[in-house]
Design a protein around this motif. Structure first.
Motif, PDB file in Angstrom:
ATOM      1  N   ASN A  43     -11.621  -4.473  19.500  1.00 18.94           N
ATOM      2  CA  ASN A  43     -12.745  -5.087  18.786  1.00 18.94           C
ATOM      3  C   ASN A  43     -13.095  -4.379  17.477  1.00 18.94           C
ATOM      4  O   ASN A  43     -14.124  -4.621  16.890  1.00 18.94           O
ATOM      5  CB  ASN A  43     -13.971  -5.218  19.699  1.00 18.94           C
ATOM      6  N   PHE A  44     -12.226  -3.428  17.052  1.00 21.78           N
ATOM      7  CA  PHE A  44     -12.429  -2.875  15.715  1.00 21.78           C
ATOM      8  C   PHE A  44     -11.096  -2.393  15.136  1.00 21.78           C
ATOM      9  O   PHE A  44     -10.168  -2.109  15.889  1.00 21.78           O
ATOM     10  CB  PHE A  44     -13.444  -1.721  15.715  1.00 21.78           C
ATOM     11  N   THR A  45     -11.011  -2.341  13.840  1.00 21.81           N
ATOM     12  CA  THR A  45      -9.821  -1.817  13.166  1.00 21.81           C
ATOM     13  C   THR A  45     -10.275  -1.012  11.952  1.00 21.81           C
ATOM     14  O   THR A  45     -11.166  -1.452  11.224  1.00 21.81           O
ATOM     15  CB  THR A  45      -8.909  -2.970  12.685  1.00 21.81           C
ATOM     16  N   ILE A  46      -9.703   0.158  11.770  1.00 17.29           N
ATOM     17  CA  ILE A  46     -10.020   0.930  10.567  1.00 17.29           C
ATOM     18  C   ILE A  46      -8.729   1.233   9.802  1.00 17.29           C
ATOM     19  O   ILE A  46      -7.634   1.126  10.342  1.00 17.29           O
ATOM     20  CB  ILE A  46     -10.767   2.249  10.886  1.00 17.29           C
ATOM     21  N   GLU A  47      -8.893   1.630   8.549  1.00 17.44           N
ATOM     22  CA  GLU A  47      -7.751   1.810   7.651  1.00 17.44           C
ATOM     23  C   GLU A  47      -7.732   3.254   7.150  1.00 17.44           C
ATOM     24  O   GLU A  47      -8.750   3.780   6.732  1.00 17.44           O
ATOM     25  CB  GLU A  47      -7.950   0.851   6.477  1.00 17.44           C
ATOM     26  N   ARG A  48      -6.577   3.891   7.216  1.00 18.33           N
ATOM     27  CA  ARG A  48      -6.498   5.283   6.782  1.00 18.33           C
ATOM     28  C   ARG A  48      -5.210   5.584   6.011  1.00 18.33           C
ATOM     29  O   ARG A  48      -4.221   4.861   6.139  1.00 18.33           O
ATOM     30  CB  ARG A  48      -6.540   6.229   7.992  1.00 18.33           C
ATOM     31  N   LYS A  49      -5.268   6.705   5.266  1.00 15.44           N
ATOM     32  CA  LYS A  49      -4.103   7.259   4.567  1.00 15.44           C
ATOM     33  C   LYS A  49      -3.951   8.697   5.015  1.00 15.44           C
ATOM     34  O   LYS A  49      -4.942   9.355   5.324  1.00 15.44           O
ATOM     35  CB  LYS A  49      -4.359   7.256   3.055  1.00 15.44           C
ATOM     36  N   LEU A  50      -2.743   9.228   5.006  1.00 13.54           N
ATOM     37  CA  LEU A  50      -2.548  10.636   5.355  1.00 13.54           C
ATOM     38  C   LEU A  50      -1.779  11.321   4.244  1.00 13.54           C
ATOM     39  O   LEU A  50      -1.053  10.684   3.501  1.00 13.54           O
ATOM     40  CB  LEU A  50      -1.778  10.746   6.676  1.00 13.54           C
ATOM     41  N   ARG A  70       6.813   7.794   2.010  1.00  9.36           N
ATOM     42  CA  ARG A  70       6.840   6.357   2.313  1.00  9.36           C
ATOM     43  C   ARG A  70       5.542   5.670   1.878  1.00  9.36           C
ATOM     44  O   ARG A  70       5.515   4.462   1.722  1.00  9.36           O
ATOM     45  CB  ARG A  70       7.080   6.141   3.803  1.00  9.36           C
ATOM     46  N   GLY A  71       4.469   6.458   1.726  1.00 11.21           N
ATOM     47  CA  GLY A  71       3.208   5.934   1.200  1.00 11.21           C
ATOM     48  C   GLY A  71       2.580   4.825   2.023  1.00 11.21           C
ATOM     49  O   GLY A  71       1.947   3.925   1.487  1.00 11.21           O
ATOM     50  N   GLU A  72       2.759   4.897   3.338  1.00 12.04           N
ATOM     51  CA  GLU A  72       2.230   3.822   4.174  1.00 12.04           C
ATOM     52  C   GLU A  72       0.714   3.916   4.387  1.00 12.04           C
ATOM     53  O   GLU A  72       0.127   4.982   4.311  1.00 12.04           O
ATOM     54  CB  GLU A  72       2.920   3.858   5.547  1.00 12.04           C
ATOM     55  N   THR A  73       0.111   2.757   4.674  1.00 12.01           N
ATOM     56  CA  THR A  73      -1.286   2.703   5.082  1.00 12.01           C
ATOM     57  C   THR A  73      -1.307   2.451   6.578  1.00 12.01           C
ATOM     58  O   THR A  73      -0.507   1.680   7.092  1.00 12.01           O
ATOM     59  CB  THR A  73      -2.018   1.566   4.356  1.00 12.01           C
ATOM     60  N   PHE A  74      -2.211   3.127   7.279  1.00  9.48           N
ATOM     61  CA  PHE A  74      -2.261   3.003   8.734  1.00  9.48           C
ATOM     62  C   PHE A  74      -3.512   2.255   9.171  1.00  9.48           C
ATOM     63  O   PHE A  74      -4.589   2.489   8.633  1.00  9.48           O
ATOM     64  CB  PHE A  74      -2.217   4.392   9.373  1.00  9.48           C
ATOM     65  N   ILE A 180       1.398   0.211   9.016  1.00 11.81           N
ATOM     66  CA  ILE A 180       1.718   0.429  10.425  1.00 11.81           C
ATOM     67  C   ILE A 180       0.431   0.298  11.229  1.00 11.81           C
ATOM     68  O   ILE A 180      -0.611   0.820  10.831  1.00 11.81           O
ATOM     69  CB  ILE A 180       2.354   1.815  10.667  1.00 11.81           C
ATOM     70  N   PHE A 181       0.516  -0.419  12.348  1.00 12.09           N
ATOM     71  CA  PHE A 181      -0.654  -0.697  13.185  1.00 12.09           C
ATOM     72  C   PHE A 181      -0.551   0.064  14.506  1.00 12.09           C
ATOM     73  O   PHE A 181       0.488   0.050  15.145  1.00 12.09           O
ATOM     74  CB  PHE A 181      -0.767  -2.201  13.466  1.00 12.09           C
TER      75      PHE A 181
ATOM     76  N   ASP B 234     -10.376   4.634   4.660  1.00  6.44           N
ATOM     77  CA  ASP B 234      -9.981   5.279   3.407  1.00  6.44           C
ATOM     78  C   ASP B 234      -9.835   4.208   2.342  1.00  6.44           C
ATOM     79  O   ASP B 234      -8.794   4.095   1.700  1.00  6.44           O
ATOM     80  CB  ASP B 234      -8.644   6.017   3.593  1.00  6.44           C
ATOM     81  N   ASP B 235     -10.869   3.371   2.158  1.00  9.92           N
ATOM     82  CA  ASP B 235     -10.701   2.295   1.181  1.00  9.92           C
ATOM     83  C   ASP B 235     -11.506   2.461  -0.099  1.00  9.92           C
ATOM     84  O   ASP B 235     -11.011   2.215  -1.167  1.00  9.92           O
ATOM     85  CB  ASP B 235     -10.928   0.914   1.807  1.00  9.92           C
ATOM     86  N   ASP B 236     -12.779   2.897  -0.019  1.00 12.96           N
ATOM     87  CA  ASP B 236     -13.434   3.249  -1.267  1.00 12.96           C
ATOM     88  C   ASP B 236     -14.490   4.331  -1.117  1.00 12.96           C
ATOM     89  O   ASP B 236     -14.959   4.612  -0.030  1.00 12.96           O
ATOM     90  CB  ASP B 236     -13.999   2.034  -2.022  1.00 12.96           C
ATOM     91  N   CYS B 237     -14.822   4.949  -2.250  1.00 12.56           N
ATOM     92  CA  CYS B 237     -15.841   5.995  -2.287  1.00 12.56           C
ATOM     93  C   CYS B 237     -17.084   5.416  -2.941  1.00 12.56           C
ATOM     94  O   CYS B 237     -17.002   4.547  -3.806  1.00 12.56           O
ATOM     95  CB  CYS B 237     -15.359   7.186  -3.114  1.00 12.56           C
TER      96      CYS B 237
END
Lengths: 633, 434
Positions: A43-50, A70-74, A180-181, B234-237
């Motif tokens: 019921n939720f999804t968040i987006e991150r970079k490493l 590879r510059g992927e978003t997770f 990648i999910f 990690d989408d905006d500040c």
């Protein structure tokens, strides 16, 4: 299996294998107090970079850098009922789960491994997104020890290298271009990782070792069961080859085939290196042969039949004097597939090479035009990549690199096991630079007295269990099912306290499973309540036919005491007429057999549904009394 | 034998690579700091501790291995890009753990910063200045002044803008303090912190710094602001008004929320887009010459009202001769009244002794009001100054700053007047929506 072993002389090849077994524990999560259950209801999804960070030694890890490039978003999904801020990397971890610690100390003792005196939680850098924090928390618990296996010839000892307690990663769901999910439910479940020394010398021994390790883990009664709860990685090398780690073998039987196929692949690569050396005497020459200009060949494929290319950018690279090389057999596939896997790891979806063309809808004419633009001679080869310029450059670099490495034969690498037991390149073998201390969790001092206490109370071996259960009168089926069941130690505990072994085994192995199937929340049935109920049964305070019903009541919050007392309130006066009916019906039997009729009539009494709630002893007393009266008459 | 003695007898020291036997196992690793057991970094990368009395046959394999700083990369300046100065005051934003000592060292050197965050070099030429290496919770008035002085020196050097790396705990206080000290600030100055330490790949430090550098380089913003994650993604500040921002979460990366305000703008690190939420023009102008007013009065306090509070606690401020006190009242700005107005009388005695008393609300959101209830009227009639929709923390800093730079009467006058965006004229409806 046997056939292949005859075909290949593994001792002559110098086969050396080490196993790494990862077993999920059925305890709380290692450093998080959320339930360790999996669910697809998100019921939720968040987006991150490493991003990569340097280790305490000031160096960047090769794997980590490759993953970052590879510059992927997770994207991380979960169910807010089961996932906390810790899984989201938004809160520091909670203390180490005591039950998981106890379990790994038991496994260590069972393998005669030496436990360190201070466990120092570490962070192992992982940038593939499978950990929201960009690291996996892992603790070295024990060093050394051994696993004993019985080969057809003799008993063999496989030395244990390390036993480690770590967090499982997030569950991969799907991959899209640059995305990648993951599902967060699996993140943080404790894993015991047991790694052996490379003492395994045949595929058969590898299977036996994996089986034995699995068995040792299961003896603790604290392991999760089912698909994906145990995973094996295998380190394989042969003479003149190199150590390759094949990850993610989920089936025991697959291990043997994975080894056979890897040996074949390494042999092919050794052969290929020899062939390369006949064409390119010096490594520098090979390097030069790959060092050609990358050219945009998009134009050629403007009207191609190959749908996966049409309308997309295509780049080509000439490989001088390499005709036929990419089509060479390497394991189950071709050398081109090895290159393709390296290209994929750099972020493209694959490659095409001249040795396999024309094919896939690409025409002879298109191949010829490509040959012309890239200025390929008859003896040359070329590689095509369908992607943008930046990605193509990265991918060609990876391919060039891989070709040059082939000069030396087998490359040390981490590979992923595929369903057909072959494998595919994933990443370079990770070094110690991946590891740095987890500063949010205090060190764990291991108390000698606690270790001693654990050694005194180790689980019984399979053999000991079989003997004990036989002595207790369990059926062969029950013995088989119970000996490695998570209820085994609880079963032994209950019987020691005086419960009936068969009734206990039936309750734990069958009744509880039935209830679970009927959607009864058996998590709510405390072990203490089961104990009280089964002791009451053994003391004839409740009929065994009522156990299931009582367990359902317990799951709704009713206490065993209440269940027992509610049966007593039934008036004996109500029981008597029912029994009287049975007695009257069977007057002839009583006349001929006298008190011998108690047995057969008792079974009739027990069949009476209305008497279900009455304990056996009371029923037997009333029946005996009535039979005696009838006899007097 | 304790560890110290053990190390001495065996001629061992931290950083050495050694081998020994341990219950039949051969162990090799580098000695790392520890207290009771001998702790090693093993060849596998793991750290673990070993009981001294079980260690046998120690051999020293090699002396000190270089442990610590990351290798740095060299980046040449691009004359087409603006210069952005990064000030380091402390906190996790640009610091690393020194694993030999367990302490934290600041990565304030420009090359260090660019090694950690090479993307910054594509946005601006980075200069770095070391101010202090303070734990955020130890920040004091003296540090506020020090930051303001370094900043005004940098302003004179014609930098495009300044980024101040700061620990998050008191970042709001420091940002408000700088905002009051710099009148008509001519360049963008952004406070940036990080909630997850920059020694982990998931740290928010990189994105916060990248967004801040984007904003500083590409806008004509004039003044102070805070730049932190807008959500857990990690989408905006968010670019936030420093006098209107509060750390609302102990650990989340989006801990900093605007209170009774909206963000000024959002910065997307991927698309580089700057989306203005407040009127851009308002932030591109100043109303006079740049001036540094960096005095503060130290004898200023902040006290929270609650059912257990006693007159004694108020009396303390009178006894200690405090010159200012912010009362964080309940609801619209209440204190208890108590029998015979005894609590009110104690406050009046404090005011009569020369202390300026201001009122904010512990509701955090919303505005205090001196007239709704009789009890409120009692408080305002004795001279308690109602601070509108100002945050308690901002009110504390403002009162201390006013008393440092202005007379008592001016202070009383200015406390409830807007100077740096700390008070709004009316409460907007879109500032309390979750």
């Amino acid at each position: 299996m046997k056939k292949t072993e005859e075909k290949m002389d593994y001792s002559k090849l110098g086969l050396k294998c080490g196993l790494e077994v990862h077993q999920q524990l059925d305890t709380d999560k290692l450093f998080i107090r959320t339930p360790s259950t999996l669910t697809d209801e998100i019921n939720f999804t968040i987006e991150r970079k490493l991003r990569p960070v340097a280790s305490e030694m000031g160096e960047y890890d090769k794997t980590a850098l490759e993953e970052f490039k590879r510059g992927e978003t997770f994207f991380y999904s979960g169910n807010s009922a089961n996932i906390s801020l810790v899984e989201l990397d938004e809160e520091p971890p909670q203390p180490l789960d005591r039950e998981a610690l106890k379990t790994i100390l038991e496994v260590s003792a069972l393998c005669n491994s030496t436990t360190v005196s201070t466990i120092i939680p570490m962070r192992k850098t992982i940038l593939d997104g499978s950990n929201t924090s960009a690291f996996q928390r892992t603790c070295l618990v024990s060093i050394g020890g051994e696993i004993k296996i019985n080969t057809q010839k003799n008993e063999k000892k496989i030395r244990v290298q390390t036993i480690v307690l770590e967090e499982d990663s997030a569950r991969p769901i799907k991959k899209e271009e640059g995305k990648i999910f993951y599902n967060l439910d699996r993140l943080g479940i404790p894993l015991i990782e047991l790694a052996t020394e490379p003492d395994i010398t045949t595929p058969q021994e590898a299977i036996l070792t994996a089986k034995k390790i699995g068995e040792i883990m299961r003896l603790t009664c604290k392991t999760k069961r089912g698909k994906g709860t145990i995973r094996q990685d295998i380190n394989i090398s042969i003479n003149e080859g190199a150590r390759c780690e094949i990850k993610g073998c989920q089936e025991l039987e697959m291990i043997g085939t994975v080894i056979e196929k890897e040996v074949e692949r390494q042999l092919d690569l050794i052969k290929l290196a020899k062939e390369i050396k006949t064409k390119f005497v010096e490594k520098e020459e090979l390097k030069k042969a790959t060092n050609n200009e990358i050219k945009n060949v998009t134009k050629i494929f403007q009207n191609t039949e190959a749908k996966f290319i049409k309308g997309k950018e295509v780049y080509g690279l000439k490989l001088s004097k390499m005709k036929g090389l990419l089509g060479q057999k390497v394991g189950a596939k071709r050398f081109g597939s090895e290159l393709s896997a390296y290209a994929k790891a750099s972020g493209v979806s694959g490659i095409l090479h001249k040795d396999e063309l024309p094919n896939y809808g690409i025409s002879e004419k298109e191949v010829k035009e490509t040959t012309n633009i890239l200025e390929c001679k008859e003896e040359d080869n070329f590689v095509l990549i369908v992607t943008n310029e930046e990605k193509a450059k990265k991918a060609f670099d990876a391919i060039k690199n891989r070709i040059i490495l082939a000069y030396d034969g087998v490359v040390k690498e981490t590979r992923g096991a595929l369903e057909d037991a072959s494998s595919e390149y994933q990443r370079p073998i990770s070094g110690e630079t991946r590891m740095y201390p987890e500063t949010d969790i205090p060190y764990e001092k291991i108390d000698e007295k606690y270790l001693e206490q654990i050694k005194q109370n180790l689980p019984k071996s399979v053999k000991e269990r079989e003997e004990l259960y036989k002595k207790l009168g369990l059926s062969t089926n029950h013995i088989e099912e119970m000996k490695l069941n998570n209820y085994a130690r609880f079963f032994e505990e209950l019987v020691k306290k005086g419960t009936n072994p068969t009734v206990t085994a039936t309750t734990l192995l069958q009744t509880l499973t039935e209830l679970k199937r009927e959607n009864i929340d058996i998590e709510k049935i405390q072990k203490k309540e089961i104990e009280k109920l089964l002791i009451a049964e053994a003391k004839n305070k409740i009929n065994k036919s009522l156990i299931k019903k009582s367990l359902i009541e317990i799951s709704t919050g009713k206490s065993v005491e209440k269940i027992l007392s509610s049966q007593k309130t039934i008036n004996t006066k109500e029981i008597e007429p029912i029994i009287e009916k049975i007695v009257s019906k069977n007057e002839t039997l009583i006349k001929t057999r006298g008190l011998g009729a108690i047995g057969p009539l008792m079974s009739d009494v027990l069949k009476e549904k209305t008497l279900n709630t009455i304990d056996k002893k009371t029923l037997s007393e009333i029946l005996t009394k009535q039979i005696k009266e009838k006899m007097k008459k | 034998m304790d560890l110290k003695e053990f190390l001495k007898t065996n001629k061992l020291k931290e950083g050495q690579t050694i081998t020994f036997d341990y219950c039949g196992n051969s162990i090799e690793g580098i000695i790392i700091p520890s207290k009771t057991d001998l702790n090693l970094k093993l060849n596998s990368g793991y750290n673990a501790g070993f009981k001294l009395n079980k260690i046998k046959n120690i051999k020293i394999m090699s002396e000190n291995k270089n442990v610590g700083k990351a290798k740095t990369i060299q980046i040449t300046k691009n004359p087409k890009l603006p210069t952005v100065t990064i000030l380091h005051t402390g906190g996790t934003i640009a610091s690393r753990i020194d694993y030999t000592t367990g302490g934290v060292y600041a990565n304030f050197d420009t090359q260090d910063i660019l090694t950690m965050f090479p993307e910054l070099a594509k946005i601006a030429n980075i200069e770095s200045v070391f101010v202090s290496n303070m734990m955020s919770e130890d920040m004091s008035i003296d540090d506020f002044k020090k930051i303001a002085i370094v900043v005004s020196e940098q302003i004179k050097k014609e930098t495009k803008g300044i980024i101040i790396g700061h620990g998050t705990d008191t970042l709001g206080y420091s940002a408000a303090a700088l905002s009051f000290q710099l009148e008509n600030c001519p360049i963008p100055i952004l406070f940036v912190g990080s909630q997850r330490s920059s020694d982990r790949g998931s740290s928010d430090a990189g994105m916060n710094l990248i967004c801040a550098t984007e904003f500083v380089s590409k806008t004509n913003f004039k003044g102070i602001a805070v730049c932190m994650h807008n959500s857990t993604n990690d989408d905006d500040c968010a670019i936030l008004i420093p006098t209107k921002v509060k750390k609302m979460h102990t650990s989340r990366r989006d801990a900093f929320k605007p209170i009774n305000e909206t963000p000024i703008a959002l910065v997307n690190p991927k698309t580089k887009e700057i989306k203005w939420i407040k009127e851009k023009k308002e932030f591109e102008k100043t109303s006079g010459e740049f001036k540094l007013l960096n005095k503060f009065e130290k004898k200023v306090g902040l006290i929270k009202m609650h059912p257990l509070i006693t007159e004694k606690e108020i009396e303390f401020y009178k006894k200690e001769k405090y010159l200012g006190l912010i009362i964080e009242g309940t609801g619209l700005g209440h204190t208890p009244i108590r029998e015979n107005d005894s609590f009110i009388k104690t406050i009046k005695e404090l005011i009569d002794s020369g202390c300026v008393v201001g009122m904010t609300s512990q509701c955090i959101n919303g505005r205090v009001h001196p007239n709704v209830y009789t009890n409120l009227r009692k408080l305002s009639s004795i001279g308690v100054i109602y601070c509108e929709d100002m945050l308690s923390e901002t009110a504390l800093i403002k009162l201390s700053w006013l008393l440092g730079n202005y007379s008592k009467n001016e202070t009383k006058e200015m406390l409830s007047k807007n100077l740096r965006g700390e008070i709004t004229n009316f409460t907007k409806i879109n500032t309390f929506e979750y």
